[in-house]
Design a protein around this motif. Structure first.
Motif, PDB file in Angstrom:
ATOM      1  N   ASP A 178       0.829  -1.203   0.000  1.00 32.08           N
ATOM      2  CA  ASP A 178       0.000   0.000   0.000  1.00 32.08           C
ATOM      3  C   ASP A 178       0.864   1.255   0.000  1.00 32.08           C
ATOM      4  N   ARG A 179       1.906   1.262   0.814  1.00 32.47           N
ATOM      5  CA  ARG A 179       2.729   2.445   0.972  1.00 32.47           C
ATOM      6  C   ARG A 179       3.552   2.745  -0.277  1.00 32.47           C
ATOM      7  N   THR A 180       3.867   1.724  -1.046  1.00 34.12           N
ATOM      8  CA  THR A 180       4.756   1.907  -2.209  1.00 34.12           C
ATOM      9  C   THR A 180       4.046   1.722  -3.547  1.00 34.12           C
ATOM     10  N   TYR A 181       2.714   1.623  -3.518  1.00 33.52           N
ATOM     11  CA  TYR A 181       2.014   1.338  -4.777  1.00 33.52           C
ATOM     12  C   TYR A 181       2.256   2.418  -5.824  1.00 33.52           C
ATOM     13  N   HIS A 182       2.401   3.687  -5.405  1.00 37.95           N
ATOM     14  CA  HIS A 182       2.605   4.758  -6.387  1.00 37.95           C
ATOM     15  C   HIS A 182       3.917   4.556  -7.157  1.00 37.95           C
ATOM     16  N   PRO A 214       7.107  -7.633  -3.373  1.00 45.32           N
ATOM     17  CA  PRO A 214       5.654  -7.838  -3.399  1.00 45.32           C
ATOM     18  C   PRO A 214       4.970  -6.853  -4.338  1.00 45.32           C
ATOM     19  N   GLY A 215       4.018  -7.345  -5.083  1.00 42.10           N
ATOM     20  CA  GLY A 215       3.214  -6.484  -5.944  1.00 42.10           C
ATOM     21  C   GLY A 215       3.675  -6.416  -7.383  1.00 42.10           C
ATOM     22  N   VAL A 216       4.965  -6.673  -7.654  1.00 42.91           N
ATOM     23  CA  VAL A 216       5.462  -6.534  -9.021  1.00 42.91           C
ATOM     24  C   VAL A 216       4.798  -7.542  -9.943  1.00 42.91           C
ATOM     25  N   ALA A 217       4.867  -8.821  -9.589  1.00 46.00           N
ATOM     26  CA  ALA A 217       4.300  -9.858 -10.452  1.00 46.00           C
ATOM     27  C   ALA A 217       2.796  -9.696 -10.594  1.00 46.00           C
ATOM     28  N   SER A 218       2.099  -9.461  -9.479  1.00 45.23           N
ATOM     29  CA  SER A 218       0.637  -9.336  -9.554  1.00 45.23           C
ATOM     30  C   SER A 218       0.232  -8.106 -10.346  1.00 45.23           C
ATOM     31  N   GLY A 219       0.996  -7.017 -10.224  1.00 46.66           N
ATOM     32  CA  GLY A 219       0.687  -5.815 -10.990  1.00 46.66           C
ATOM     33  C   GLY A 219       0.825  -6.048 -12.485  1.00 46.66           C
ATOM     34  N   LEU A 220       1.868  -6.741 -12.888  1.00 48.84           N
ATOM     35  CA  LEU A 220       2.068  -7.032 -14.316  1.00 48.84           C
ATOM     36  C   LEU A 220       1.016  -8.004 -14.828  1.00 48.84           C
ATOM     37  N   GLU A 221       0.678  -9.009 -14.033  1.00 45.39           N
ATOM     38  CA  GLU A 221      -0.340  -9.974 -14.460  1.00 45.39           C
ATOM     39  C   GLU A 221      -1.696  -9.301 -14.628  1.00 45.39           C
ATOM     40  N   SER A 222      -2.023  -8.389 -13.713  1.00 45.15           N
ATOM     41  CA  SER A 222      -3.301  -7.675 -13.829  1.00 45.15           C
ATOM     42  C   SER A 222      -3.328  -6.763 -15.043  1.00 45.15           C
ATOM     43  N   LEU A 223      -2.173  -6.173 -15.360  1.00 47.36           N
ATOM     44  CA  LEU A 223      -2.119  -5.207 -16.458  1.00 47.36           C
ATOM     45  C   LEU A 223      -2.179  -5.892 -17.809  1.00 47.36           C
TER      46      LEU A 223
END
Length: 504
Positions: A271-275, A312-321
C-alpha cells in the motif's frame, strides 16, 4: 582468450562467462558470492576496499564510502577522499577492477575482453563514461549493452518470440519490447526512468520505520540522526527482500537507549509503495504502445530482470495489467548472464567457435537496438512580442534557447536524419557554434534544463556572414552506436564533422 560479461549495477555487480556446457555461468567473488556490492571505501590514501567490506563501513565512515557512482556517470562530479579527487568513472573503474580480479582468481583465466551493461536510459555521455571506466580498469571493452537487451538474451530459448522485458534494479527502471529470433535480437521500443528503483522502495520503508519509532518514543531525536537513518536504510533493504517470500517480518530499531520492535507486513508495504509500482507500470504500458505503433501487435510473455523484481506487488501488478505469462528466472543474475552471451557473439574467433557451436543461438546473430535518448542541438530563437496594453502598440523580441532534437528516442538504428536548415543569428557572424545536447529525462522536452550538454563544436574562419545565412545540420547513428553530426554553412561550403562513440 575467453570473454566475459559484466553487469555494472548501481547497487550490486557481477561477472559471467560461457562455461564448458556452453551455457552462461556466474563467477563467484572472493567471498563465494554471486554478486558484489558496488561500493568503494577509501580506508586511507593508499588502500581502497571494494564490495561487501566497503558496504559494511558505510555507517561508520560515510565520508569515505562511495556508493551508486553509476548515478553520476557522464557528469562532471568530483568525489573527495583523503584530499584526493575521484570521478564517477574512476570509482567505477575500481569496482570493475575488483570484479575482474576476483573472476580471474576464480576462473584461472585472464579477464581482459568484456562486455559491460548499462541502464537503458543511459545517454551518450554516460555510456562513454562507462567505456572509459573499463579502460581505466585495464579492460578491453568489446561493447556496451543495454540491460534489457542482455536480459532478453538470457531469456532467449530459441525460436521466434516477442518479449516484454521489465527490468527493475536498485537505482533505475527500464522496459523494452524485444523481438528474438534465430537470426537476431531486435529492440522494437525501450523506455525507462533514471533513479526509480529498489532504493526508492527502501526510502519509503525508512520513512515508515522512523515514523513508527517516533510514535513509540515521543520526543526522540532519532529522525534527525544520520547514523540512525543509515542503519534503517540497511535494514530496509533486507526487509524489502524478505517480504518477497513472507507475509511479515520484524525489525529492531535502536537509538540512544530506546528500542522498538517494528513489524512490517507485506500488505502495508504494498500500500505504501504502490505509487512507485504504478510509475513502472505506466512506463511499461508506454513502451508497449510505442511497439504497437511500430507494427508489433502483441508479445508472447513478460520476462523479469533486476534485483528488485521479487518485491511484493510486481508480479501481480504485471499480471493484472497484461494478463500474459510471466517468466522470472534468476532475475538478479539475468543481465550478467545475457552479457556473457553477448560477449561470446562479439568475440567470435578460432578460440571460441567450439563454445559458440554448443549454444543454441546462431553465433552470427545480429543485435540491433534503438536510440536511447533524443539527441539534438541548441538554437537561438527570437519571438516578437506585441504589447497590447501600449497605445503605441510597441513591439519587442524575446530570445530563447530551445533544444531541437534531430534524432528522437526510440528511433530504430541505424538512423539518419534529413538535413535541417537553420540561420545565422547575428550580422557579420564569423564562426558558428554547434552545441550537441541529449534528452535527460524519460519525457522529451526542448528546454535546456531538461537536457544534458554533450559537446561544443565550432565552424570557424568564416568571412563575416550576413544575418540569416543558411546552415544545415544532419545526424547519423549506426547500429553499433557511433553518432555522427555534420553542419554545413551553405554560403561558403565550410563544414564540420563530429564523431561520438557511445555504445557498441
Amino acid at each position: 582468450m575467453a570473454s566475459f560479461g559484466i553487469h555494472l549495477g548501481a547497487d550490486y555487480s557481477c561477472v559471467a562467462r560461457i562455461g564448458e556446457t556452453g551455457q552462461p555461468e556466474i563467477i563467484k567473488n572472493v567471498f563465494g558470492e554471486h554478486t558484489t556490492p558496488s561500493v568503494v571505501y577509501f580506508e586511507d590514501p593508499t588502500n581502497v576496499v571494494v564490495g561487501r567490506e566497503a558496504k559494511a563501513c558505510a555507517a561508520r565512515h560515510p565520508d569515505l564510502v562511495v556508493s551508486r557512482a553509476q548515478r553520476q556517470m557522464g557528469r562532471s562530479v568530483e568525489i573527495l577522499a583523503h584530499g584526493r579527487r575521484h570521478s564517477p568513472e574512476s570509482i567505477s573503474a575500481l569496482i570493475l577492477g575488483e570484479l575482474a580480479q576476483d573472476a580471474a582468481d576464480a576462473s584461472g583465466e585472464e579477464v581482459s575482453d568484456v562486455v559491460i551493461t548499462v541502464p537503458a536510459y543511459f545517454g551518450v555521455s554516460a555510456r562513454e563514461a562507462t567505456r572509459k571506466a573499463g579502460a581505466i580498469a585495464g579492460l578491453n571493452v568489446l561493447a556496451i549493452v543495454d540491460e534489457p537487451v542482455a536480459a532478453a538474451l538470457h531469456y532467449d530459448a530459441g525460436g521466434t518470440r516477442t518479449l516484454l522485458v521489465y527490468h527493475l534494479g536498485g537505482d533505475g527502471f527500464a522496459a523494452a519490447v524485444v523481438r528474438v529470433s534465430p537470426e537476431e535480437i531486435r529492440v522494437v521500443s525501450m523506455d525507462g526512468e533514471y533513479g526509480l528503483g529498489g532504493a526508492d522502495w527502501d526510502e519509503m520503508l525508512v520513512a515508515d520505520l522512523v515514523e513508527r519509532f517516533q510514535a513509540g518514543h515521543p520526543g526522540s531525536r532519532a529522525a534527525d540522526d544520520e547514523e540512525f537513518r543509515r542503519e534503517l536504510a540497511a535494514g530496509a533493504e533486507d526487509i524489502r527482500k524478505q517480504l518477497g517470500g513472507v507475509e511479515s517480518c520484524r525489525f529492531t530499531a535502536r537509538f540512544a537507549g530506546d528500542v522498538s520492535e517494528i513489524e512490517v507486513t507485506r500488505a502495508d508495504f504494498e500500500d505504501r509503495t504502490y505509487h512507485l509500482l504504478a510509475r513502472t507500470l505506466t512506463i511499461t504500458e508506454r513502451t508497449f504502445r510505442a511497439a504497437m505503433e511500430r507494427g508489433v501487435p502483441g508479445f508472447d510473455e513478460v520476462v523479469l530482470a533486476g534485483d528488485a523484481v521479487r518485491m511484493p506487488g510486481v508480479a501481480s501488478g504485471l499480471e493484472s495489467l497484461f494478463g500474459v505469462p510471466l517468466r522470472m528466472h534468476e532475475p538478479e543474475l539475468a543481465v550478467a548472464k545475457g552479457a556473457a552471451r553477448y560477449a561470446l557473439i562479439e568475440s567470435i574467433d578460432g578460440a571460441t567457435v567450439e563454445g559458440v557451436a554448443r549454444l543454441h543461438n546462431d553465433p552470427g546473430k545480429r543485435i540491433t537496438t534503438v536510440v536511447p535518448r533524443a539527441v539534438g542541438i541548441k538554437i537561438i530563437e527570437r519571438v516578437e512580442v506585441h504589447d497590447a496594453a501600449s497605445r503605441a502598440r510597441s513591439k519587442s523580441s524575446r530570445v530563447s534557447f530551445p533544444i531541437v532534437h534531430l534524432l528522437r528516442a526510440g528511433t530504430p538504428l541505424p538512423a539518419r536524419t534529413e538535413a535541417l536548415r537553420f540561420l545565422t543569428a547575428y550580422p557579420d557572424q564569423a564562426e558558428i557554434l554547434v552545441e550537441i545536447w541529449e534528452q535527460a529525462s524519460s519525457i522529451e522536452s526542448d528546454r535546456p534544463e531538461d537536457n544534458e550538454h554533450i559537446v561544443d563544436c565550432v565552424i570557424g574562419g568564416l568571412p563575416p556572414l550576413p544575418l540569416g545565412s543558411p546552415v544545415e545540420v544532419t545526424f547519423e547513428m549506426e547500429t553499433g552506436g557511433l553518432l555522427r553530426a555534420r553542419a554545413v554553412e551553405l554560403v561558403t561550403g565550410a563544414d564540420l564533422h563530429v564523431e561520438l562513440q557511445f555504445q557498441g
